[in-house]
Structure formats: structure tokens, C-alpha cells
Write a protein that holds these residues in place. Structure first.
Motif, PDB file in Angstrom:
ATOM      1  N   PRO A 244      -1.706  -1.131  -4.321  1.00 53.72           N
ATOM      2  CA  PRO A 244      -1.681  -1.377  -2.868  1.00 53.72           C
ATOM      3  C   PRO A 244      -2.143  -2.786  -2.506  1.00 53.72           C
ATOM      4  O   PRO A 244      -1.638  -3.388  -1.555  1.00 53.72           O
ATOM      5  CB  PRO A 244      -2.626  -0.309  -2.303  1.00 53.72           C
ATOM      6  N   ALA A 267       6.270  -1.661   1.681  1.00 51.00           N
ATOM      7  CA  ALA A 267       4.974  -1.197   1.170  1.00 51.00           C
ATOM      8  C   ALA A 267       5.145   0.015   0.257  1.00 51.00           C
ATOM      9  O   ALA A 267       4.389   0.188  -0.721  1.00 51.00           O
ATOM     10  CB  ALA A 267       4.053  -0.860   2.339  1.00 51.00           C
ATOM     11  N   GLU A 271       3.472   1.608  -3.382  1.00 51.60           N
ATOM     12  CA  GLU A 271       2.864   2.937  -3.399  1.00 51.60           C
ATOM     13  C   GLU A 271       3.458   3.806  -4.510  1.00 51.60           C
ATOM     14  O   GLU A 271       2.741   4.564  -5.179  1.00 51.60           O
ATOM     15  CB  GLU A 271       3.075   3.617  -2.052  1.00 51.60           C
TER      16      GLU A 271
END
Length: 405
Positions: A244, A267, A271
Motif C-alpha cells: 500500500p 490503488a 492492494e
């Protein structure tokens, strides 16, 4: 869902998701074809599952040739809605095609999405080691790769697409691919590569550079040493908490470049990465004194005796930090691990001043309309000549042999 299925003794299928292909079977082809991490089932599946492809208008089409035992050859292709993430030239072609009543996009592309590194190729069962049997295997694999490319071209023509584009090709494979089917338009672009010439350690590598280059490297590394900043390479599987943070740093780096950024990974990519990349990835991580959280990270990939640098970012802008995390520490690791080469990524003539040699990466294009083909041929010939001249200029800065202080 397979959108094109011509199964026979040797059948050709186009899958719309890599999950339709057994991971072990795909990766067996990849290992036999050089074991590139960007062509692994996991990396390609991660791009799909994270939504990176959807966000940039890339529709996956995984082409495969089968016999009764499974896939004989396979490769990732994509229908691209625009130029985003290709790192190649399309300037003016969309408007020119429209003037002729045609469409340039969607464009059928064979390449690894968002990866301007010469790695793409058709994966095959194995090319052998040079003996009589191996040469027969190599010929068979070449025939399978050619058959797959020809089938993709037939699909593209039937679908009314403007052409077939094989981009950022593995350099060894590109020479073979140029002979597949009819004539190709060749486009060449400058890239970088560090090669391990048997250096025993980083100091030996440093001694191969010019005096000014050595001085700059020592000053940059020395400044970080004086601050107490330490860098280490860590297997991604041993540092899941870095993922992250890598996403945060990746976003910060791209935010600095505004409209010129190359922010293609959401993002969710970071993850989901631990699930898909396993031991294929490493972090080059820099730490301030006494800190457990890295102040900078670079994401690296390893495979086939080669290292690749892809993404980087930091919590603060510190002189020399980018060079240490992205270049010097990975080179030091590559020397220690006995790796043959390190691809640091494209862009930036500062790479040449730190020992990376400029090379020419090939793309092969087949544009179906003769008028569009002629215009594209003129443009890429001019672009290729300019890139080659630039590469020659960059390489003039590099020393030809080790020298002493």
C-alpha cells in the motif's frame, strides 16, 4: 469467454480473460520462453482484476494455439481505445483515418500494457539448446508463433480493424517475428539496459565509468550516507506492508508530473498484488535512521537472469535518493545475484550518465489500408532515425573500458 474459436487438430482461440487459461499451462510456456515476469499469468491477471485495463480503455484478447495436450503457443493482445499506456507514436493517424472514412482506434496491439520495455513475444513450448532435436523444436515453435500471428491478422481484418501492432518486442524474438507473414513496418525506439560484465562488486562496476561519472555517483551515495539513509532490497513476499505504501508513493510521483504523468495503475493494483505476484517482485527500500517505514520505494521484477525497474516514489524529495533506490542499489543487487542485465525503465538521459547503455527496441506494424500504411511508414521511419541518432549520442558518453583514478 472465447470470442474466436477455430478448434481443429491445432486450434486457435481468442480468450477475453486470462482466467480462461490455466495458470500453470500459461506459465509453463512463459518459462520455456525466457521467464519474463511481465508475461507471467499472475502479472497479466493482476492488470485485469485491478481494473487497470478498464480504466485505460484496454480490452484483453489472449490468443492461444492448442493441441490435445494444451496450449502450444500463446500471447496477450489488447484492443486499445486510444494511445494511453502504449508509449508509441499514433500522432495524426486517427484524424487521417477519419478523413478516409476509416477508424484508427480501437487498435489491436500485442504488448504488455503500460510497460515500455522490450519484453513482448509469443510464448511457445521451448526452443531447445542448439542440437539437432532442439533445432527441430525451434523450427516448430517458430511455425506456431507465425501461425498465431497470422490468425490474429485474419481476426483483425475480419473485425474491420485498422491493423495489427506488435510493440516493445523482446529483441531476440523480434528478428524472428519480422519474417512472419508479409511485410511489416518497423518502428524503433530508444530504451536503456545495464549489462553485467562480470563485475565482482559495485566498486568494480564503478571503476569502469569515467572519472566524472564516478565522482557523481560517489557524491550522490555519500550524501545519503551522511544523512544515515540506508537502502536494501527486500522480497515482496517478506514485506507485504510495503504494497500500500508503494501505491501511495507511485501516486505521489505521478501527481508531480500533472498531465505528463504515466499513472495507469489504480490503488487496487497494489492492494491485490500480493495475491498475484508472489515471489516475482522485490522492493528497493530506503530507510531514514531508526525508521521501520521506508522513505522511498522502487518496485522491481526479476526473471530469466534479468532485473527490471518499473515504479518508484518517495515521501520527500531528497537529492540522490531516486538514483540510489532505482539504479545503484538494484545494480549492486544484480551484481551480487549474478544477474546478466538490469532494465531500469525508459526515459531520462541521466541514465546514460550512470552507466546504462541506450539500445533500440523494435515494434512491428501492419496497417491494412494502403493510404494509412504509407503515411504511417513515413512517420515511423522518421521517428526511428531520430531515436537512433539520440541513442548514438547517449552512448558516446559511456566509456569503452575500465580506467583508474
Amino acid at each position: 469467454m472465447a470470442i474466436f474459436d477455430a478448434m481443429s487438430a491445432t486450434g486457435f482461440v481468442i480468450h477475453t480473460s486470462i482466467t480462461e487459461i490455466e495458470a500453470a499451462a500459461w506459465d509453463a510456456l512463459n518459462r520455456a520462453s525466457g521467464d519474463c515476469p511481465f508475461l507471467s499469468w499472475g502479472f497479466l491477471a493482476l492488470l485485469e482484476d485491478s481494473g487497470a485495463l478498464d480504466e485505460s480503455g484496454w480490452r484483453p484478447l489472449y490468443a492461444a494455439l492448442y493441441d490435445e495436450a494444451g496450449p502450444l503457443a500463446a500471447a496477450p493482445f489488447y484492443l486499445c481505445a486510444g494511445q494511453a499506456g502504449q508509449f508509441t507514436w499514433d500522432g495524426g493517424m486517427e484524424e487521417l483515418a477519419r478523413a478516409y472514412g476509416l477508424a484508427w482506434f480501437p487498435k489491436l496491439v500485442g504488448m504488455v500494457p503500460f510497460t515500455p520495455s522490450p519484453v513482448w513475444r509469443v510464448l511457445t513450448r521451448g526452443e531447445g539448446d542448439g542440437g539437432t532435436e532442439a533445432r527441430g523444436t525451434e523450427a516448430a515453435d517458430g511455425a506456431r508463433a507465425a501461425a498465431l500471428i497470422e490468425a490474429l491478422e485474419a481476426f483483425a481484418r475480419k473485425a474491420g480493424l485498422s491493423g495489427l501492432h506488435l510493440q516493445w518486442l523482446d529483441q531476440g524474438w523480434a528478428a524472428k517475428a519480422a519474417a512472419y507473414g508479409g511485410a511489416w513496418l518497423a518502428w524503433r525506439r530508444q530504451a536503456y539496459l545495464w549489462e553485467n560484465r562480470g563485475y565482482r562488486d559495485f566498486a568494480a562496476y564503478l571503476s569502469s565509468l569515467t572519472k566524472n561519472m564516478r565522482r557523481n555517483v560517489r557524491r550522490e551515495r555519500g550524501g545519503l550516507d551522511a544523512m544515515g539513509v540506508k537502502t536494501e532490497l527486500v522480497r515482496a513476499g517478506e514485506a507485504p506492508s510495503f504494497w500500500p505504501l508503494m501505491g501511495e508513493y507511485y501516486a505521489r510521483t505521478n501527481d508531480k508530473f500533472g498531465p505528463w504523468a504515466a499513472r495507469f495503475l489504480p490503488a487496487r493494483f497494489f492492494e491485490l498484488a500480493p495475491r498475484y505476484l508472489a515471489d516475482r517482485a522485490l522492493f528497493s527500500a530506503a530507510f531514514a535512521p531508526g525508521a521501520d517505514r521506508p522513505i522511498a520505494l522502487a518496485l522491481l521484477f526479476e526473471g530469466g537472469s534479468r532485473l527490471w525497474g518499473r515504479y518508484w516514489g518517495s515521501a520527500a524529495d531528497i537529492p540522490g535518493l531516486h538514483f540510489e533506490v532505482c539504479y545503484y542499489a538494484p545494480i549492486e543487487y544484480a551484481i551480487g545475484a549474478g544477474l546478466a542485465a538490469f532494465d531500469p525503465g525508459m526515459g531520462g538521459d541521466h541514465k546514460a550518465r550512470r552507466g546504462f547503455r541506450a539500445l533500440m527496441a523494435s515494434s512491428l506494424h501492419r496497417v491494412f489500408d494502403r493510404r494509412l500504411s504509407a503515411a504511417f511508414a513515413r512517420a515511423v521511419a522518421e521517428a526511428s532515425a531520430a531515436e537512433e541518432a539520440y541513442a548514438e549520442e547517449l552512448n558516446r558518453e559511456l566509456p569503452g573500458a575500465p580506467s583508474a583514478d
